[in-house]
Design a protein around this motif. Sequence first.
Motif, mmCIF file in Angstrom:
data_model
loop_
_atom_site.group_PDB
_atom_site.id
_atom_site.type_symbol
_atom_site.label_atom_id
_atom_site.label_comp_id
_atom_site.label_asym_id
_atom_site.label_seq_id
_atom_site.Cartn_x
_atom_site.Cartn_y
_atom_site.Cartn_z
ATOM 1 N N THR A 105 40.435 49.392 47.826
ATOM 2 C CA THR A 105 40.911 48.682 46.636
ATOM 3 C C THR A 105 42.297 49.173 46.231
ATOM 4 N N THR B 134 36.531 39.769 42.027
ATOM 5 C CA THR B 134 35.466 40.613 41.469
ATOM 6 C C THR B 134 34.144 39.855 41.485
ATOM 7 N N CYS C 178 32.654 39.741 44.900
ATOM 8 C CA CYS C 178 32.013 41.003 45.303
ATOM 9 C C CYS C 178 30.506 40.957 45.039
ATOM 10 N N ALA D 77 28.487 39.610 47.989
ATOM 11 C CA ALA D 77 28.602 40.284 49.293
ATOM 12 C C ALA D 77 27.244 40.393 49.974
ATOM 13 N N LEU E 214 31.669 43.196 51.302
ATOM 14 C CA LEU E 214 32.029 43.802 50.024
ATOM 15 C C LEU E 214 33.381 44.499 50.129
ATOM 16 N N ARG F 165 36.574 43.403 47.939
ATOM 17 C CA ARG F 165 37.153 44.434 47.062
ATOM 18 C C ARG F 165 38.622 44.656 47.398
ATOM 19 N N GLN G 6 40.485 41.864 45.838
ATOM 20 C CA GLN G 6 40.553 42.077 44.394
ATOM 21 C C GLN G 6 41.710 43.007 44.049
ATOM 22 N N PHE H 94 29.099 42.658 38.787
ATOM 23 C CA PHE H 94 30.299 42.044 39.369
ATOM 24 C C PHE H 94 30.504 40.619 38.865
#
Length: 428
Positions: free
Chosen positions: A78, A113, A116, A119, A125, A129, A132, A195
């Motif tokens: 991230t 988000t 996520c 996922a 995921l 992420r 994001q 999320f």
Amino acid sequence: MTYSFISAPGGPRPADRTTRPFDWFRTLGATGRRAFFGAFGGYGMDSYDFQVLPLALGAIGSYFAIGTGRSGLLTTVTLVVSALGGAIAGALADRIGRVRTLQVTIAMYAVFTVLCGLAWNFESLLAFRALQGLGFGGEWAAGAILVAEYARLEYRGRAVAYVQSAWAVGWALAVGVYTLVFQLFDERVAWRVLFFTGALPALLIVWVRRSVTDAPAATERRASAAERGRFDAIFRRDLLRTTVFAALLATGVQGGYYTLATWLPTYVQKTRHLTVVGTGGYLIFVVSGAFLGYVCGGILTDRLGRKRNIQLFAVLSVVFMVSYTRIPQGADTLVLVLGFPLGFATSAIFSGFGSYLSELFPTAVRGTGQGFTYNFGRGVGAVFPTAVGYLAGTSLGLTGAMLFGAVGYALAVLALLGLPETRGRELV
């Protein structure tokens, strides 16, 4: 390099000082106050969408059957991608404006988000992420510069620090929602629901689009500059030293901070054996300290100077970090109490960042310079959470591994030796 003052429309000159506590807000003017609320809301929700990951990390690790090393990788990816997003957003802020960039970044982090929560495995995921992070990395640069360009010179530090305090507000909101969601749902589902709540920032975009505009004086200066938004401009001879040392400063502070932000929830759950409610209660102490740290740090950065504020709280962050990890088992009350000064110190160090980086770069490349240096630090500092995750699997354990964050604060203090003090510097 020469600097000239940009005041809020109709605002008095810096010499006309008053002593009321919220003059920094009053002197922004009507358009400046709307810009402040847009930046504050954007950064608060930026924090919210970031914090849902550390809060859900224990449940995610159990759901996908991954260890601390791979769990830490979620945060690292991230932050690494956010470095790219922040650099791009900084350049966009110089090209298309601060407000339009703010809208784009908020939309990015909100959408991914939510994704996520859909996922289907660890790899998906990780991908969501990472994407994001593109929006997460860019929002701060656009919002901080927007407010800095509206603020009066003598109030700039605290005005931008109040924007920074939105991080604690978003964090507190995330803790509250986490506590509620994990009480209502089994943790195998709860992390997904958490999320999904990341869709909330989308509502802010509509208001920003209708109500917020860039500072007129800054827009005029930016539009007339031939080199606006060019990355090579911040590496020219007269800015190279500033760019390098500002990037190192951002690396140190964020490396230390993200070590704590990523692993403290897991630490209090797994090492201190606190319940979900206990974890939420503990984090409220940390977040309360963080909010006051941002506010008080903003006042101090205007009074002591940008460099002294960072130096002071770098030292205090290390002191409280070491003290916190030395609390004996069973002393849960002390865990709660010491969380307050820990949150205070590790947040107050950020209070001067927005004003400091804004003052280090001229208007034409302010977004580019601030976006690059802050997010370079975020990207390199992102190695810290993963390093701690892997070190936690050694004889050090998570308690000993978290002290790795102290290295970041030491780097920050050293980087300041190569940077000038900018308190009182006017913007061009």
